[in-house]
Design an enzyme around this catalytic site. Structure first.
Site, mmCIF file in Angstrom:
data_model
loop_
_atom_site.group_PDB
_atom_site.id
_atom_site.type_symbol
_atom_site.label_atom_id
_atom_site.label_comp_id
_atom_site.label_asym_id
_atom_site.label_seq_id
_atom_site.Cartn_x
_atom_site.Cartn_y
_atom_site.Cartn_z
ATOM 1 C CB CYS A 82 -2.744 -1.134 8.238
ATOM 2 S SG CYS A 82 -0.808 -1.400 8.097
ATOM 3 C CG HIS A 86 -2.042 -0.841 1.228
ATOM 4 N ND1 HIS A 86 -2.541 -2.425 2.143
ATOM 5 C CD2 HIS A 86 -3.483 -1.360 0.152
ATOM 6 C CE1 HIS A 86 -3.224 -2.648 2.070
ATOM 7 N NE2 HIS A 86 -3.705 -2.064 1.126
HETATM 8 C C1 CIR Z 1 -3.725 -7.979 3.417
HETATM 9 O O1 CIR Z 1 -2.445 -7.867 2.423
HETATM 10 O O2 CIR Z 1 -4.625 -7.032 3.243
HETATM 11 C C2 CIR Z 1 -3.194 -7.554 5.621
HETATM 12 N N1 CIR Z 1 -2.121 -8.434 5.556
HETATM 13 C C3 CIR Z 1 -2.404 -6.364 6.047
HETATM 14 C C4 CIR Z 1 -2.919 -4.835 5.661
HETATM 15 C C5 CIR Z 1 -2.060 -3.705 5.855
HETATM 16 N N2 CIR Z 1 -3.083 -2.495 5.638
HETATM 17 C C6 CIR Z 1 -2.170 -1.010 5.057
HETATM 18 O O3 CIR Z 1 -1.249 -1.319 5.232
HETATM 19 N N3 CIR Z 1 -3.267 -0.094 5.721
#
Ligand code: CIR
Length: 253
Positions: free
Chosen positions: A248, A161
């Protein structure tokens, strides 16, 4: 200034979360402890934190930031690009109804995860990634425009992201690492360049002039401290195992 945050306690299904990190499976008990410490750090920055219960149907739902973009004028419910995360948004929409009068929603074929969106005043940078596509970004820019806000896209090459590798700390100060060090659109900011071996710490958060950092990144800590910020550190190793970082884990508004 932020007044509130929303977090979601990690469920036992966390171990089934999406991951490319190669750091092993997260330990649920440890994750619960770290999540409580994270919540406390937000409270210590003066935020009123709403803690949502675990949602076992969605292993990644503790990464609550991805389900919505919150602005002072409106909330925009996203449409996650990861199929296993699609259903996370309906409960968040319901919760946000208590706080926001204006709620917009991204729909197919647009996909957006809000970890790809960085707020800099009234402008929003939107990363085009494997999770956020051009159509989704255009829908978000259209909603922002409706409320007098602006948005623009940044193409991602390496990270999951946008905010995996950059964080805005207000006062024109932008933390950058890796591919974002040379991003043209970011050169107008005062760049705090994080060394590659501490890239995980580029995902830090500004909360009311304090900066929350993952624990143990001494070079990053020194760089950010030299810009005059008070630092709080939180160990989020169990979330790092799922490619997740500090930003996140909460919605801040
Ligand atoms: C994913 O791959 O969607 C989750 N395991 C991690 C999300 C991390 N979110 C972020 O960087 N905003």
């Amino acid at each position: 200034m932020f007044k509130r945050a929303i977090v979601r306690t990690p469920g036992k299904s966390l171990v089934q979360g999406l991951s490319t990190a190669g750091l092993g499976l997260p330990d649920h008990q440890k994750a619960l402890h770290q999540h409580a410490e994270y919540t406390k750090s937000l409270e210590d920055c003066g935020l009123d934190v709403l803690v949502l219960p675990p949602d076992e149907n969605f292993p990644d739902s503790t990464f609550v930031e991805d389900a919505a973009l919150l602005t002072p004028q409106c909330a925009i419910i996203t449409n996650p690009g990861a199929p296993s995360r699609k259903g996370e948004t309906s409960k968040i929409k319901h919760v946000l109804g208590d706080f926001f009068e204006n709620i917009e929603e991204v729909s197919d074929p647009g996909t957006v995860e809000a970890g790809d969106i960085m707020m800099v005043g009234s402008h929003f940078y939107i990363g085009l990634s494997e999770r956020t596509n051009q159509n989704g970004a255009e829908q978000v820019i259209g909603f922002l425009d409706k409320y007098g806000l602006t948005g623009s896209v940044i193409e991602l090459e390496e990270v999951l992201h946008l905010k995996t590798g950059t964080a805005y700390l207000e006062h024109n100060n932008l933390v950058v690492c890796g591919e974002f060090v040379r991003t043209e659109e970011f050169q107008k900011y005062d760049l705090l360049v994080i060394p590659e071996d501490e890239s995980y710490a580029a995902n830090c958060i500004w909360v009311n002039d304090q900066v929350i950092l993952p624990k143990g990144y001494l070079k990053t800590r020194a760089i950010i401290q030299s810009f005059g910020y008070e630092i709080k550190e939180v160990d989020v190793s169990e979330f790092q195992k799922l490619d997740g970082g500090l930003s996140c884990l909460s919605l801040r508004f």
